[in-house]
Design an enzyme around this catalytic site. Structure first.
Site, PDB file in Angstrom:
ATOM      1  N   CYS A  32      -1.755  -0.824   7.427  1.00 31.80           N
ATOM      2  CA  CYS A  32      -0.963   0.405   7.330  1.00 31.80           C
ATOM      3  C   CYS A  32      -0.908   1.134   8.672  1.00 31.80           C
ATOM      4  O   CYS A  32       0.144   1.666   9.051  1.00 31.80           O
ATOM      5  CB  CYS A  32      -1.544   1.308   6.245  1.00 31.80           C
ATOM      6  SG  CYS A  32      -1.327   0.614   4.595  1.00 31.80           S
TER       7      CYS A  32
ATOM      8  N   GLU B 218       1.097   3.872   1.840  1.00 31.83           N
ATOM      9  CA  GLU B 218       1.678   4.270   3.129  1.00 31.83           C
ATOM     10  C   GLU B 218       2.919   3.441   3.456  1.00 31.83           C
ATOM     11  O   GLU B 218       3.951   3.957   3.908  1.00 31.83           O
ATOM     12  CB  GLU B 218       0.683   4.059   4.273  1.00 31.83           C
ATOM     13  CG  GLU B 218      -0.627   4.800   4.148  1.00 31.83           C
ATOM     14  CD  GLU B 218      -1.713   3.971   3.466  1.00 31.83           C
ATOM     15  OE1 GLU B 218      -1.447   3.383   2.395  1.00 31.83           O
ATOM     16  OE2 GLU B 218      -2.827   3.926   4.005  1.00 31.83           O
TER      17      GLU B 218
ATOM     18  N   HIS C 161       0.854  -1.189   0.000  1.00 30.71           N
ATOM     19  CA  HIS C 161       0.000   0.000   0.000  1.00 30.71           C
ATOM     20  C   HIS C 161       0.895   1.247   0.000  1.00 30.71           C
ATOM     21  O   HIS C 161       2.066   1.182   0.408  1.00 30.71           O
ATOM     22  CB  HIS C 161      -0.902  -0.001   1.232  1.00 30.71           C
ATOM     23  CG  HIS C 161      -2.050  -0.968   1.135  1.00 30.71           C
ATOM     24  ND1 HIS C 161      -3.027  -1.076   2.101  1.00 30.71           N
ATOM     25  CD2 HIS C 161      -2.380  -1.871   0.167  1.00 30.71           C
ATOM     26  CE1 HIS C 161      -3.898  -2.007   1.738  1.00 30.71           C
ATOM     27  NE2 HIS C 161      -3.532  -2.506   0.580  1.00 30.71           N
TER      28      HIS C 161
END
Lengths: 143, 143
Positions: free
Chosen positions: B80, B49, B47
């Protein structure tokens, strides 16, 4: 789980928190295995579970692992539980319980909310005594 | 946040869910930036992040980012949020709310349990309209 414990011991020998993980495919083949490596890799996401899942995904050239099992020596934290859900791991088998940092049976309980995209079958307490002994010895030596 | 939105747009152009993230150091320097890349990297943990945090940690050769801010276009998921806590990010600034998959204000609420090792300052709703418009257009085009 014996392989996961070996990975945990190897992590301890490198000065990393002794947790190990192994991803096994539907046919019993080992697709990825790793121990914690947050320090060596300069990566706060480099927990054993995440590294083993990433290795298995590289092996299969996919970002999902349906039908696969993840063996890990310690209850996953919230971050790892989230990645386990994202990877669609079918079975999560873990050793020691982690009341302080766990995110499966404690705290965030990631699989217990509708916002999780997937819930694996969960088997806990497998070889928990060996897994906990490694952690206890590691942290005792650092005090 | 404009840079994070640029990363989200670049992710959409690659066929990835349009979320972008930027890590900024205490001195205002950009230490890492990324868009979602779970498909391209065959990595369910990739992801925006997590990739931005990994990049920042590589830049500083550390596994913790105290004093740093993370700008991300969407409310982080549980995975995350767990990595944000592990990295000791000081300030989390995000755009759109994510009732379906979010793990900060929804579901696992990772920072709202004693099992989290760190709680950042959180600022939500920043440039949320632009961030949400990117996601809505992306998913509408795929239906």
């Amino acid at each position: 789980m014996a392989m996961a414990l070996d990975q945990a011991r190897a992590a301890a020998a490198r000065g990393e928190v002794p947790v190990g993980a192994v991803v096994v495919g539907p046919d019993g083949r080992v697709l990825g295995q790793a121990g914690n490596a947050t320090r060596a890799l300069h990566d706060p996401s480099a927990h054993a579970e995440v590294l083993a899942i990433r290795a298995a995904c590289r092996t299969l050239e996919t970002d999902r692992l349906p039908g696969c099992a993840l063996f890990v020596t310690l209850e996953p934290c919230a971050a790892c539980a989230g990645v386990i859900a994202a990877a669609r791991i079918a079975r999560l088998i873990y050793g020691a319980s982690d009341p302080k940092s766990g995110g499966v049976m404690h705290g965030a309980r990631v699989f217990s909310h509708p916002q999780t995209h997937h819930v694996p079958e969960i088997y806990d307490g497998i070889a928990a005594t060996d897994a906990q002994a490694l952690l206890t010895a590691f942290f005792a030596a650092r005090r």
